[in-house]
Design a protein around this motif. Structure first.
Motif, short mmCIF file in Angstrom:
data_model
loop_
_atom_site.label_atom_id
_atom_site.label_comp_id
_atom_site.label_asym_id
_atom_site.label_seq_id
_atom_site.Cartn_x
_atom_site.Cartn_y
_atom_site.Cartn_z
N VAL A 54 31.77 38.53 35.59
CA VAL A 54 30.93 39.28 34.66
C VAL A 54 30.67 38.44 33.40
O VAL A 54 29.54 38.38 32.90
N SER A 55 31.70 37.78 32.91
CA SER A 55 31.56 36.94 31.71
C SER A 55 30.56 35.82 31.94
O SER A 55 29.79 35.46 31.03
N TYR A 110 23.34 42.01 40.98
CA TYR A 110 23.88 42.94 39.99
C TYR A 110 23.81 42.43 38.56
O TYR A 110 24.41 43.03 37.66
N THR A 111 23.06 41.36 38.33
CA THR A 111 22.91 40.85 36.96
C THR A 111 22.31 41.91 36.05
O THR A 111 22.75 42.09 34.90
N GLY A 112 21.32 42.64 36.56
CA GLY A 112 20.65 43.65 35.73
C GLY A 112 21.60 44.72 35.22
O GLY A 112 21.61 45.04 34.03
N VAL A 113 22.43 45.27 36.11
CA VAL A 113 23.33 46.35 35.69
C VAL A 113 24.46 45.81 34.81
O VAL A 113 24.91 46.48 33.88
N VAL A 114 24.89 44.57 35.07
CA VAL A 114 25.92 43.96 34.22
C VAL A 114 25.41 43.83 32.79
O VAL A 114 26.10 44.21 31.83
N VAL A 139 27.09 37.29 31.50
CA VAL A 139 26.82 37.61 30.10
C VAL A 139 26.62 36.33 29.28
O VAL A 139 25.68 36.23 28.47
N ASN A 140 27.48 35.34 29.50
CA ASN A 140 27.37 34.08 28.75
C ASN A 140 26.10 33.32 29.11
O ASN A 140 25.46 32.72 28.24
N ALA A 141 25.73 33.34 30.39
CA ALA A 141 24.51 32.65 30.82
C ALA A 141 23.28 33.31 30.20
O ALA A 141 22.33 32.62 29.78
N ALA A 142 23.28 34.63 30.12
CA ALA A 142 22.16 35.34 29.51
C ALA A 142 22.06 35.03 28.02
O ALA A 142 20.98 34.86 27.47
N ALA A 143 23.23 34.98 27.36
CA ALA A 143 23.24 34.67 25.93
C ALA A 143 22.73 33.26 25.67
O ALA A 143 21.95 33.02 24.75
N LYS A 144 23.14 32.33 26.52
CA LYS A 144 22.70 30.93 26.38
C LYS A 144 21.20 30.82 26.60
O LYS A 144 20.50 30.13 25.85
#
Length: 228
Positions: free
Chosen positions: A212-213, A180-184, A216-221
């Motif tokens: 969820v955080s 569910y990473t994509g939809v998050v 999001v944080n891993a994607a931002a990093k």
């Protein structure tokens, strides 16, 4: 209006959502005053009683539409239109993704004609996708968000996250990252709050919001490292 059952050539009659009349509130079950406090309680038992009462209400569709108009973007309270605050948050995000429920059809799915079958299927199916496929086999033209509302109305969880198979030993967080990473991230890009994304997935609460955080944080990093 009718829906053709392709297998038996049988027609299933259902009523589409009609515009709310000015006096719709006078026909609501909750106006009797019985258990009125349950609609504004945070107790799980009280919320369950309130939603059960809503199930038999003739104006549940009108009530849900009205409740959603008065819900605050962040703050929601009480049971309205058969849904609790987290379910209404989830519905808001469904529509943010372009998934608009057919409430008239959802009402049919919890009618005496279909309710037993819906409850039976929801206990056997591990996901909304599986549940929709099973209902379509019986000739019903339904989509996931419409079925999700019907499942909520019938007292089910209606989570977007599928139940794991018996031999799947992943943790909830691992399943979230894997499936569910994509939809998050899509909902995050659309401006959805992390707590609301957790509600959309069907797991409201602090622990789910932390999951969820993490995504999001891993994607931002990863984005910052790529830019560097």
């Amino acid at each position: 209006m009718t829906i053709l059952n392709a297998g038996t050539r049988r027609h299933t009659t259902w009523a589409a959502s009609a515009p709310a009349t000015p006096d719709w509130k006078t026909r609501s079950i909750c106006r009797t005053g019985e258990m009125s406090d349950d609609f504004f309680s945070t107790s799980t038992a009280a919320t369950k009683r309130a939603r059960a009462l809503c199930l038999g209400c003739p104006v549940i569709v009108e009530c849900l539409n009205n409740q959603r108009q008065v819900d605050d973007t962040i703050y929601r309270w009480g049971v309205g239109g058969g849904l609790d605050p987290d379910q209404r948050r989830a519905l808001e995000l469904e529509e943010l993704l372009g998934h608009v429920p057919n409430l008239g059809m959802a009402r049919v799915l919890v009618s005496p004609r279909w309710l037993y079958q819906l409850k039976s299927l929801r206990s056997r199916c591990r996901s909304l996708e599986d549940l929709v496929a099973a209902l379509r086999e019986d000739g019903l033209i339904v989509d996931e968000v419409t079925v999700r509302v019907a499942v909520w109305w019938s007292g089910g969880e209606g989570a977007r996250m599928a139940r794991l198979a018996p031999d799947d030993r992943r943790s909830w967080r691992q399943q979230l990252r894997d499936d569910y990473t994509g939809v998050v991230l899509a909902l995050h890009e659309l401006g959805a709050r992390r707590a609301d994304i957790a509600a959309y997935l069907g797991n409201p609460g602090t622990n789910a919001a932390k999951g969820v955080s993490e995504i999001v944080n891993a994607a931002a990093k990863a984005g910052m490292e790529l830019a560097a």
